[in-house]
Design a protein around this motif. Structure first.
Motif, PDB file in Angstrom:
ATOM      1  N   ARG A  55     -92.511 -17.864  15.536  1.00  0.00           N
ATOM      2  CA  ARG A  55     -92.364 -19.486  15.328  1.00  0.00           C
ATOM      3  C   ARG A  55     -91.491 -19.816  14.218  1.00  0.00           C
ATOM      4  O   ARG A  55     -90.789 -20.462  14.193  1.00  0.00           O
ATOM      5  N   HIS A  72    -103.571 -35.017  15.503  1.00  0.00           N
ATOM      6  CA  HIS A  72    -102.680 -34.532  14.610  1.00  0.00           C
ATOM      7  C   HIS A  72    -102.357 -35.518  13.303  1.00  0.00           C
ATOM      8  O   HIS A  72    -101.358 -35.129  12.651  1.00  0.00           O
ATOM      9  N   GLY A  91     -94.191 -25.497  13.289  1.00  0.00           N
ATOM     10  CA  GLY A  91     -93.813 -26.311  14.904  1.00  0.00           C
ATOM     11  C   GLY A  91     -92.894 -27.256  14.846  1.00  0.00           C
ATOM     12  O   GLY A  91     -92.433 -27.719  13.759  1.00  0.00           O
ATOM     13  N   ARG A  92     -92.629 -27.727  16.109  1.00  0.00           N
ATOM     14  CA  ARG A  92     -91.616 -28.850  16.153  1.00  0.00           C
ATOM     15  C   ARG A  92     -91.910 -29.901  15.073  1.00  0.00           C
ATOM     16  O   ARG A  92     -90.877 -30.811  14.754  1.00  0.00           O
ATOM     17  N   PRO A  93     -93.196 -30.486  15.119  1.00  0.00           N
ATOM     18  CA  PRO A  93     -93.497 -31.711  14.196  1.00  0.00           C
ATOM     19  C   PRO A  93     -92.857 -31.414  12.687  1.00  0.00           C
ATOM     20  O   PRO A  93     -92.551 -32.396  12.095  1.00  0.00           O
ATOM     21  N   HIS A 125    -102.853 -24.566  16.191  1.00  0.00           N
ATOM     22  CA  HIS A 125    -101.888 -23.846  16.836  1.00  0.00           C
ATOM     23  C   HIS A 125    -102.007 -22.130  16.297  1.00  0.00           C
ATOM     24  O   HIS A 125    -101.388 -21.956  15.304  1.00  0.00           O
ATOM     25  N   LYS A 177     -90.293 -20.604  22.422  1.00  0.00           N
ATOM     26  CA  LYS A 177     -91.131 -19.887  21.255  1.00  0.00           C
ATOM     27  C   LYS A 177     -91.838 -18.768  22.112  1.00  0.00           C
ATOM     28  O   LYS A 177     -92.083 -18.844  23.260  1.00  0.00           O
ATOM     29  N   HIS A 186     -99.081 -37.149  12.573  1.00  0.00           N
ATOM     30  CA  HIS A 186     -97.819 -36.763  13.541  1.00  0.00           C
ATOM     31  C   HIS A 186     -98.187 -37.383  14.903  1.00  0.00           C
ATOM     32  O   HIS A 186     -97.187 -37.361  15.777  1.00  0.00           O
ATOM     33  N   LYS A 187     -99.188 -37.852  15.102  1.00  0.00           N
ATOM     34  CA  LYS A 187     -99.439 -38.738  16.495  1.00  0.00           C
ATOM     35  C   LYS A 187    -100.103 -39.882  16.199  1.00  0.00           C
ATOM     36  O   LYS A 187    -100.901 -40.067  15.109  1.00  0.00           O
ATOM     37  N   ASP A 202     -99.894 -28.036  12.869  1.00  0.00           N
ATOM     38  CA  ASP A 202     -99.230 -29.310  12.503  1.00  0.00           C
ATOM     39  C   ASP A 202     -99.877 -30.510  12.638  1.00  0.00           C
ATOM     40  O   ASP A 202     -99.437 -31.501  12.935  1.00  0.00           O
ATOM     41  N   PHE A 218     -88.931 -36.118  19.668  1.00  0.00           N
ATOM     42  CA  PHE A 218     -89.190 -35.449  20.823  1.00  0.00           C
ATOM     43  C   PHE A 218     -88.474 -35.729  21.861  1.00  0.00           C
ATOM     44  O   PHE A 218     -88.453 -35.150  23.062  1.00  0.00           O
ATOM     45  N   THR A 263     -92.088 -39.288  14.905  1.00  0.00           N
ATOM     46  CA  THR A 263     -92.152 -38.071  15.549  1.00  0.00           C
ATOM     47  C   THR A 263     -92.091 -38.027  16.882  1.00  0.00           C
ATOM     48  O   THR A 263     -91.070 -37.286  17.555  1.00  0.00           O
ATOM     49  N   SER A 264     -92.455 -39.129  17.516  1.00  0.00           N
ATOM     50  CA  SER A 264     -92.128 -39.194  19.086  1.00  0.00           C
ATOM     51  C   SER A 264     -90.840 -39.119  19.463  1.00  0.00           C
ATOM     52  O   SER A 264     -90.206 -38.651  20.347  1.00  0.00           O
ATOM     53  N   ARG A 266     -87.983 -18.854  15.009  1.00  0.00           N
ATOM     54  CA  ARG A 266     -87.537 -19.906  16.109  1.00  0.00           C
ATOM     55  C   ARG A 266     -87.215 -21.245  15.365  1.00  0.00           C
ATOM     56  O   ARG A 266     -86.210 -21.893  15.526  1.00  0.00           O
TER      57      ARG A 266
HETATM   58  P1  AMP Z   1     -94.170 -26.389  19.300  1.00  0.00           P
HETATM   59  O1  AMP Z   1     -95.515 -25.829  19.360  1.00  0.00           O
HETATM   60  O2  AMP Z   1     -93.482 -25.943  17.986  1.00  0.00           O
HETATM   61  O3  AMP Z   1     -93.474 -26.329  20.519  1.00  0.00           O
HETATM   62  O4  AMP Z   1     -94.490 -28.030  18.973  1.00  0.00           O
HETATM   63  C1  AMP Z   1     -95.331 -28.602  20.026  1.00  0.00           C
HETATM   64  C2  AMP Z   1     -95.840 -29.510  19.482  1.00  0.00           C
HETATM   65  O5  AMP Z   1     -95.460 -30.844  19.073  1.00  0.00           O
HETATM   66  C3  AMP Z   1     -97.296 -29.999  20.258  1.00  0.00           C
HETATM   67  O6  AMP Z   1     -98.564 -29.306  20.059  1.00  0.00           O
HETATM   68  C4  AMP Z   1     -97.622 -31.403  19.751  1.00  0.00           C
HETATM   69  O7  AMP Z   1     -98.338 -31.171  18.540  1.00  0.00           O
HETATM   70  C5  AMP Z   1     -96.442 -31.930  19.214  1.00  0.00           C
HETATM   71  N1  AMP Z   1     -95.507 -32.765  20.213  1.00  0.00           N
HETATM   72  C6  AMP Z   1     -95.051 -32.478  21.401  1.00  0.00           C
HETATM   73  N2  AMP Z   1     -94.648 -33.568  22.203  1.00  0.00           N
HETATM   74  C7  AMP Z   1     -94.726 -34.461  21.181  1.00  0.00           C
HETATM   75  C8  AMP Z   1     -94.468 -35.977  21.478  1.00  0.00           C
HETATM   76  N3  AMP Z   1     -93.588 -36.524  22.432  1.00  0.00           N
HETATM   77  N4  AMP Z   1     -94.597 -36.817  20.367  1.00  0.00           N
HETATM   78  C9  AMP Z   1     -95.241 -36.254  19.138  1.00  0.00           C
HETATM   79  N5  AMP Z   1     -95.642 -34.905  18.948  1.00  0.00           N
HETATM   80  C10 AMP Z   1     -95.276 -34.027  20.162  1.00  0.00           C
END
Ligand code: AMP
Ligand code: ZN
Ligand code: FE
Ligand code: FE
Length: 279
Positions: A97, A246, A130-132, A38, A164, A249-250, A13, A151, A147-148, A100
């Protein structure tokens, strides 16, 4: 020496390709960078091929793990990427994943939001989803600004979050040791990300073969960093610091947190040499 032992690419991600990440690491003035996507080693070969000669590359991964009902991340370095047991576990976690993420998209669609699995899968582009990547679809649909923001609890943080599949953390420590690598507990006190494990678990993991704790991480407060450092010292564990870069994404930049050369050397010395540091 500037050493950053935690960075993500498009193999999971992150937003930079493994090759671009190598160039970015050199531009950031790093002497050593670890690629820790990941649950995958898919970025290793393109990163190695693109590595500038003056940059050392530590090949690794960030493993999705579980202890009881708590999710946690283990950084694994310098292991044999062809270890059959490990390959099977990573394949299982990556496949789960996908299921999910598709379920999370279905929950969003059921509430009328204009996102699709095809779109999200496209953002992941063959890397670990992933969630991103779902966050990217929410941003594109104009539902969240960043992105934040995606979340937040009302979105992917809780309301639409589906758990997951993860690797039992003791299994992960032993698998990586068996594959000749070393493990470091990633951001162990990052309370703002969710529940954290008790120190007693870290004591048990140290006995099981864990090598280090990531103390300097943007998700740790100064007090949390000090606590992790003290715990590592009392257990004889290596202390690391890393950006957890990242791309876009961050907000954190490569090299924003670094690991001391002596700590890095200790980690390398603990590995078997099956996968050497390149450079
Ligand atoms: P997942 O592995 O699919 O559950 O997604 C988790 C991933 O999302 C983490 O490894 C981070 O890269 C990213 N992540 C988690 N929290 C945040 C946040 N608050 N803002 C941005 N990215 C985040
Ligand atoms: Zn990530
Ligand atoms: Fe993590
Ligand atoms: Fe990470």
């Amino acid at each position: 020496m500037r050493i950053d032992l935690h960075a993500h690419s498009t193999a999971s991600d992150g937003t930079l390709s493994p090759a671009s990440l190598m160039a970015a690491a050199a531009d950031a003035g790093l002497d050593v960078v670890a690629l820790t996507d990941h649950d995958t080693t898919a970025g290793w070969a393109p990163a190695a091929a693109a590595r500038p000669p003056e940059l050392r590359l530590v090949r690794g991964a960030e493993l999705s793990c579980r202890w009881e009902t708590i999710s946690l991340h283990l950084l694994a370095y310098l292991f044999d990427p062809d270890h059959p047991g490990l390959v099977a576990e990573l394949a299982r976690v990556r496949a789960a994943r996908e299921v999910r993420a598709e379920r999370m998209v279905a929950l969003l669609r059921a509430d009328g939001y204009d996102v699709s699995w095809d779109e999200v899968r496209g953002y992941a582009a063959g890397g670990t989803v992933g969630r991103p990547h779902i966050a990217q679809a929410l941003i594109r649909a104009g539902l969240v600004p960043s992105t934040s923001a995606a979340f937040a609890p009302e979105w992917l943080g809780s309301r639409y979050r589906v758990p997951k599949a993860e690797i039992d953390v003791f299994t992960a420590v032993r698998l990586i040791a068996d594959a000749g690598g070393v493990t470091v507990f990633a951001h162990p006190r990052a309370t703002r990300r969710g529940r954290i494990v008790p120190d007693s678990l870290i004591v048990s993991l140290a006995e099981a073969g864990l090598s280090g704790l990531e103390a300097d991480h943007t998700d740790h407060s100064p007090a949390e960093r000090a606590h992790v450092r003290d715990l590592a010292d009392s257990l004889g564990l290596v202390v690391t610091g890393s950006s957890d870069f990242h791309g876009t994404h961050k907000v954190v930049r490569l090299g924003a947190e670094t690991t001391a050369p002596a700590a890095y050397e200790r980690l390398v010395a603990k590995s078997s040499g099956v996968t050497p540091v390149l450079g």
